[in-house]
Design a protein around this motif. Structure first.
Motif, PDB file in Angstrom:
ATOM      1  N   ARG A 206      18.140 -21.438   2.269  1.00  0.00           N
ATOM      2  CA  ARG A 206      18.069 -22.797   1.735  1.00  0.00           C
ATOM      3  C   ARG A 206      17.933 -23.846   2.838  1.00  0.00           C
ATOM      4  NH1 ARG A 206      20.257 -23.031  -3.484  1.00  0.00           N
ATOM      5  NH2 ARG A 206      19.486 -25.184  -3.459  1.00  0.00           N
ATOM      6  N   ASN A 207      18.007 -23.396   4.071  1.00  0.00           N
ATOM      7  CA  ASN A 207      17.897 -24.291   5.231  1.00  0.00           C
ATOM      8  C   ASN A 207      18.939 -25.423   5.155  1.00  0.00           C
ATOM      9  OD1 ASN A 207      16.488 -24.441   7.684  1.00  0.00           O
ATOM     10  ND2 ASN A 207      15.266 -26.182   6.979  1.00  0.00           N
ATOM     11  N   CYS A 208      20.166 -25.026   4.825  1.00  0.00           N
ATOM     12  CA  CYS A 208      21.246 -26.012   4.712  1.00  0.00           C
ATOM     13  C   CYS A 208      22.573 -25.266   4.795  1.00  0.00           C
ATOM     14  CB  CYS A 208      21.137 -26.790   3.398  1.00  0.00           C
ATOM     15  SG  CYS A 208      21.397 -25.765   1.927  1.00  0.00           S
ATOM     16  N   TRP A 209      23.662 -25.977   4.553  1.00  0.00           N
ATOM     17  CA  TRP A 209      25.001 -25.393   4.572  1.00  0.00           C
ATOM     18  C   TRP A 209      25.631 -25.482   3.189  1.00  0.00           C
ATOM     19  CZ3 TRP A 209      22.808 -27.661   8.730  1.00  0.00           C
ATOM     20  CH2 TRP A 209      22.943 -27.037   9.977  1.00  0.00           C
ATOM     21  N   GLY A 210      26.421 -24.485   2.844  1.00  0.00           N
ATOM     22  CA  GLY A 210      27.113 -24.474   1.564  1.00  0.00           C
ATOM     23  C   GLY A 210      28.613 -24.612   1.757  1.00  0.00           C
ATOM     24  N   TRP A 211      29.235 -25.409   0.902  1.00  0.00           N
ATOM     25  CA  TRP A 211      30.671 -25.659   0.998  1.00  0.00           C
ATOM     26  C   TRP A 211      31.470 -24.395   0.668  1.00  0.00           C
ATOM     27  CZ3 TRP A 211      34.163 -26.592  -3.415  1.00  0.00           C
ATOM     28  CH2 TRP A 211      35.438 -26.989  -3.017  1.00  0.00           C
ATOM     29  N   VAL A 212      32.494 -24.113   1.487  1.00  0.00           N
ATOM     30  CA  VAL A 212      33.365 -22.957   1.272  1.00  0.00           C
ATOM     31  C   VAL A 212      34.748 -23.415   0.820  1.00  0.00           C
ATOM     32  CG1 VAL A 212      34.441 -20.932   2.336  1.00  0.00           C
ATOM     33  CG2 VAL A 212      32.106 -21.587   2.975  1.00  0.00           C
ATOM     34  N   GLU A 213      35.402 -24.245   1.634  1.00  0.00           N
ATOM     35  CA  GLU A 213      36.729 -24.744   1.301  1.00  0.00           C
ATOM     36  C   GLU A 213      37.045 -25.967   2.150  1.00  0.00           C
ATOM     37  OE1 GLU A 213      39.607 -21.802   2.197  1.00  0.00           O
ATOM     38  OE2 GLU A 213      39.080 -21.639   4.315  1.00  0.00           O
ATOM     39  N   ASP A 214      38.019 -26.748   1.690  1.00  0.00           N
ATOM     40  CA  ASP A 214      38.442 -27.927   2.432  1.00  0.00           C
ATOM     41  C   ASP A 214      39.412 -27.551   3.538  1.00  0.00           C
ATOM     42  OD1 ASP A 214      36.928 -29.698   0.987  1.00  0.00           O
ATOM     43  OD2 ASP A 214      38.528 -30.231  -0.416  1.00  0.00           O
ATOM     44  N   ILE A 215      39.309 -28.274   4.651  1.00  0.00           N
ATOM     45  CA  ILE A 215      40.332 -28.216   5.688  1.00  0.00           C
ATOM     46  C   ILE A 215      41.428 -29.226   5.353  1.00  0.00           C
ATOM     47  CG2 ILE A 215      40.811 -28.524   8.154  1.00  0.00           C
ATOM     48  CD1 ILE A 215      37.890 -27.799   8.699  1.00  0.00           C
ATOM     49  N   GLU A 216      41.001 -30.410   4.918  1.00  0.00           N
ATOM     50  CA  GLU A 216      41.900 -31.461   4.463  1.00  0.00           C
ATOM     51  C   GLU A 216      41.308 -32.078   3.196  1.00  0.00           C
ATOM     52  OE1 GLU A 216      44.751 -32.123   5.712  1.00  0.00           O
ATOM     53  OE2 GLU A 216      44.672 -31.091   7.666  1.00  0.00           O
ATOM     54  N   THR A 217      42.143 -32.745   2.431  1.00  0.00           N
ATOM     55  CA  THR A 217      41.679 -33.421   1.217  1.00  0.00           C
ATOM     56  C   THR A 217      40.742 -34.576   1.591  1.00  0.00           C
ATOM     57  OG1 THR A 217      43.779 -32.907   0.138  1.00  0.00           O
ATOM     58  CG2 THR A 217      42.410 -34.628  -0.859  1.00  0.00           C
ATOM     59  N   PRO A 218      39.630 -34.766   0.863  1.00  0.00           N
ATOM     60  CA  PRO A 218      38.740 -35.900   1.144  1.00  0.00           C
ATOM     61  C   PRO A 218      39.511 -37.216   1.157  1.00  0.00           C
ATOM     62  CG  PRO A 218      37.703 -34.425  -0.428  1.00  0.00           C
ATOM     63  CD  PRO A 218      39.112 -33.927  -0.245  1.00  0.00           C
ATOM     64  N   THR A 219      39.133 -38.091   2.068  1.00  0.00           N
ATOM     65  CA  THR A 219      39.826 -39.361   2.215  1.00  0.00           C
ATOM     66  C   THR A 219      38.834 -40.508   2.309  1.00  0.00           C
ATOM     67  OG1 THR A 219      41.331 -40.642   3.636  1.00  0.00           O
ATOM     68  CG2 THR A 219      39.915 -39.040   4.729  1.00  0.00           C
ATOM     69  N   ALA A 220      39.263 -41.685   1.865  1.00  0.00           N
ATOM     70  CA  ALA A 220      38.431 -42.882   1.960  1.00  0.00           C
ATOM     71  C   ALA A 220      38.572 -43.548   3.324  1.00  0.00           C
ATOM     72  CB  ALA A 220      38.805 -43.871   0.856  1.00  0.00           C
TER      73      ALA A 220
END
Length: 355
Positions: A206-220
């Motif tokens: 796909r010439n890209c990266w796929g998400w596996v898992e978070d290291i930390e929770t997304p933050t604003a």
């Protein structure tokens, strides 16, 4: 690969022009410290047998696709010796991903090699990457990207502060969404930007990266970073030059013409006398040199880990071992001694280049 690097520089500048960096605000940015380790990062591990296509150009085949490798600085000579001794042996590569985005074409992904070895010395398995950046869209791609900007305290010898926009596939069930800039919407009504810290797997098909898992929770909260700088055209004045103003005429270097006056008027200084006046002002040009403070080179702990190509936990172990030998502890990197001391400009500790 001079031609490829030049093309990459030009296209990255176009991407930065259209990337919504102008929507950032100081209120939403947070500084790096021991208590707040937010930073931009993109690093991973690959495994394979690099092949030399021509002088100065190496490629790595992944999933049937060829990806360019480049070795900055002194690492290139060290790699040539490694390749000459074992040209057909597979190696583990510690790499920084780069992406050249060309409108209406597939992204061109390359890898900057930071380190290599016969054994995997790093935490990530081959094909696994660790990204910390802003999840957003750029105008040239339909796929959202993780944008990796230059950290605020990072050094950049070329002074360009370029960003890497890495295409990713990620579906989430929380409130975070990829940011999309709309010039017709007022700044205060734009959607929230999200800082993602997660593990991704490289997908050559796909010439890209796929998400596996978070290291930390997304933050604003967005860590401070240096805005990408567009290179000025040859001979053009820098935008940051306070002496330059588009509304003021540019003074000519030619001497002013001699204006004749009537006898009753006071004498006029002619053009021939102007250089004499200038010479008096420049009698001691170095008088204020000693008043300019010298810059101190510092790196955060995260930046030092990235520079060494090791994990944060491994670097912490090295610091603990170094404390037993000296205080402050000293870490060696690229033949230089870095002291782990209190941050002179804020909380926490940083690495400062020793005398």
């Amino acid at each position: 690969m001079p031609a490829t690097n030049e093309l990459s520089d030009q296209m990255n500048e176009k991407v930065e022009e259209l990337t919504p960096a102008s929507v950032e605000s100081e209120a939403s940015s947070v500084p790096e410290s021991e208590e707040n380790p937010l930073m931009f990062q993109a690093i991973g591990t690959l495994y394979g047998t690099p092949r030399q296509e021509e002088e100065g150009k190496f490629i790595l085949n992944l999933g049937g696709n060829n990806y360019g490798l480049f070795f900055p600085g002194y690492r290139y000579k060290a790699w040539l010796k490694q390749h000459e001794n074992a040209p057909d042996s597979p190696v583990y590569l510690r790499v920084y991903p780069k992406c050249l985005i060309i409108p209406k074409k597939d992204p061109i992904i390359r890898f900057q090699v930071a380190a290599w070895g016969d054994d995997n010395q790093w935490d990530e398995a081959p094909g696994i990457f660790r990204f910390r950046g802003i999840w957003q869209f750029v105008p040239q791609l339909r796929t959202p990207v993780i944008s990796i900007y230059r950290n605020f305290n990072a050094s950049d010898p070329q002074g360009k502060f370029k960003a890497a926009h890495l295409p990713v596939l990620m579906r989430r069930e929380d409130e975070s969404r990829p940011f999309k800039f709309n010039p017709k919407i007022p700044k205060e009504e734009l959607p929230q930007r999200w800082f993602i810290q997660a593990v991704f797997k490289f997908i050559p098909s796909r010439n890209c990266w796929g998400w596996v898992e978070d290291i930390e929770t997304p933050t604003a909260k967005i860590p401070r970073y240096k805005k990408p700088i567009k290179a000025a055209a040859p001979g053009a004045p820098e935008k940051g030059d306070k002496k330059y103003s588009a509304n003021k005429p540019i003074k000519s270097d030619k001497p002013a013409p001699i204006i004749e006056k009537k006898e009753n008027n006071p004498p006029v200084v002619t053009a021939e006398k102007v250089p004499l006046v200038m010479e008096k002002k420049e009698e001691n040009p170095s008088a204020t040199v000693d008043k300019v403070p010298s810059e101190v080179t510092i790196l955060t702990r995260g930046e030092m880990a990235e520079k060494l190509g090791i994990s944060d936990s491994t670097l912490y172990k090295r610091i603990s071992q170094a404390k037993q030998e000296s205080e402050p502890p000293v870490i060696e990197c690229d033949g230089q001694q870095w002291q782990y001391v209190d941050n002179p400009s804020g909380k926490g500790k940083v690495f400062q280049l020793g005398n």
